[in-house]
Write a protein that holds these residues in place. Structure first.
Motif, mmCIF file in Angstrom:
data_model
loop_
_atom_site.group_PDB
_atom_site.id
_atom_site.type_symbol
_atom_site.label_atom_id
_atom_site.label_comp_id
_atom_site.label_asym_id
_atom_site.label_seq_id
_atom_site.Cartn_x
_atom_site.Cartn_y
_atom_site.Cartn_z
ATOM 1 N N MET A 186 0.846 -1.161 0.000
ATOM 2 C CA MET A 186 0.000 0.000 0.000
ATOM 3 C C MET A 186 0.899 1.233 0.000
ATOM 4 O O MET A 186 1.859 1.311 0.771
ATOM 5 N N ALA A 187 0.577 2.178 -0.831
ATOM 6 C CA ALA A 187 1.353 3.415 -0.908
ATOM 7 C C ALA A 187 1.176 4.227 0.368
ATOM 8 O O ALA A 187 0.129 4.181 1.019
ATOM 9 N N GLN A 188 2.211 4.975 0.732
ATOM 10 C CA GLN A 188 2.172 5.774 1.959
ATOM 11 C C GLN A 188 0.994 6.737 1.970
ATOM 12 O O GLN A 188 0.318 6.898 2.982
ATOM 13 N N ARG A 229 -4.262 8.403 4.119
ATOM 14 C CA ARG A 229 -5.675 8.741 3.924
ATOM 15 C C ARG A 229 -6.575 7.817 4.739
ATOM 16 O O ARG A 229 -7.556 8.266 5.348
ATOM 17 N N GLN A 230 -6.246 6.534 4.775
ATOM 18 C CA GLN A 230 -7.059 5.600 5.554
ATOM 19 C C GLN A 230 -6.976 5.906 7.050
ATOM 20 O O GLN A 230 -7.972 5.838 7.764
ATOM 21 N N ILE A 231 -5.789 6.225 7.525
ATOM 22 C CA ILE A 231 -5.625 6.579 8.940
ATOM 23 C C ILE A 231 -6.413 7.852 9.251
ATOM 24 O O ILE A 231 -7.114 7.924 10.266
ATOM 25 N N ARG A 258 -9.037 8.993 7.752
ATOM 26 C CA ARG A 258 -10.471 8.676 7.737
ATOM 27 C C ARG A 258 -10.877 7.959 9.032
ATOM 28 O O ARG A 258 -11.917 8.254 9.610
ATOM 29 N N LEU A 259 -10.056 7.006 9.478
ATOM 30 C CA LEU A 259 -10.353 6.294 10.717
ATOM 31 C C LEU A 259 -10.359 7.257 11.898
ATOM 32 O O LEU A 259 -11.252 7.201 12.756
ATOM 33 N N GLU A 260 -9.388 8.148 11.948
ATOM 34 C CA GLU A 260 -9.340 9.134 13.028
ATOM 35 C C GLU A 260 -10.572 10.036 12.994
ATOM 36 O O GLU A 260 -11.142 10.364 14.038
ATOM 37 N N LYS A 261 -11.019 10.403 11.803
ATOM 38 C CA LYS A 261 -12.238 11.213 11.675
ATOM 39 C C LYS A 261 -13.451 10.419 12.146
ATOM 40 O O LYS A 261 -14.306 10.943 12.876
#
Length: 83
Positions: free
Chosen positions: A1-3, A8-10, A12-15
């Protein structure tokens, strides 16, 4: 997975959870208190997903009988006697 995809996934999870999960500096990344709280739960969820996939991948004769117990062709479970 690209950095960038991971970042972006992190984000989104934090949001979604409403709290930062990582404390970032130029030299390190550490879990916040919220991240430490969520980490064992996330590991448990991932293990459950792995177990569910393994159950679905099992041959039909290894799947659970009507009673919920694991069984094989020699199952003593009465729910399998009439099949």
């Amino acid at each position: 997975m690209a950095q960038s995809a991971l970042s972006r996934q992190i984000a989104r999870l934090e949001k979604d959870v409403g709290a930062p999960l990582f404390s970032r500096t130029s030299r390190s990344v550490r879990l916040t208190a919220a991240g430490e709280l969520l980490e064992p739960l996330a590991r448990r969820i991932l293990a459950d997903v792995d177990n569910a996939q393994a159950a679905l991948d099992a041959p039909a004769w290894l799947r659970r009988a009507d009673c919920g117990r694991a069984w094989c062709r020699r199952c003593p479970c009465p729910s399998t006697w009439w099949r």
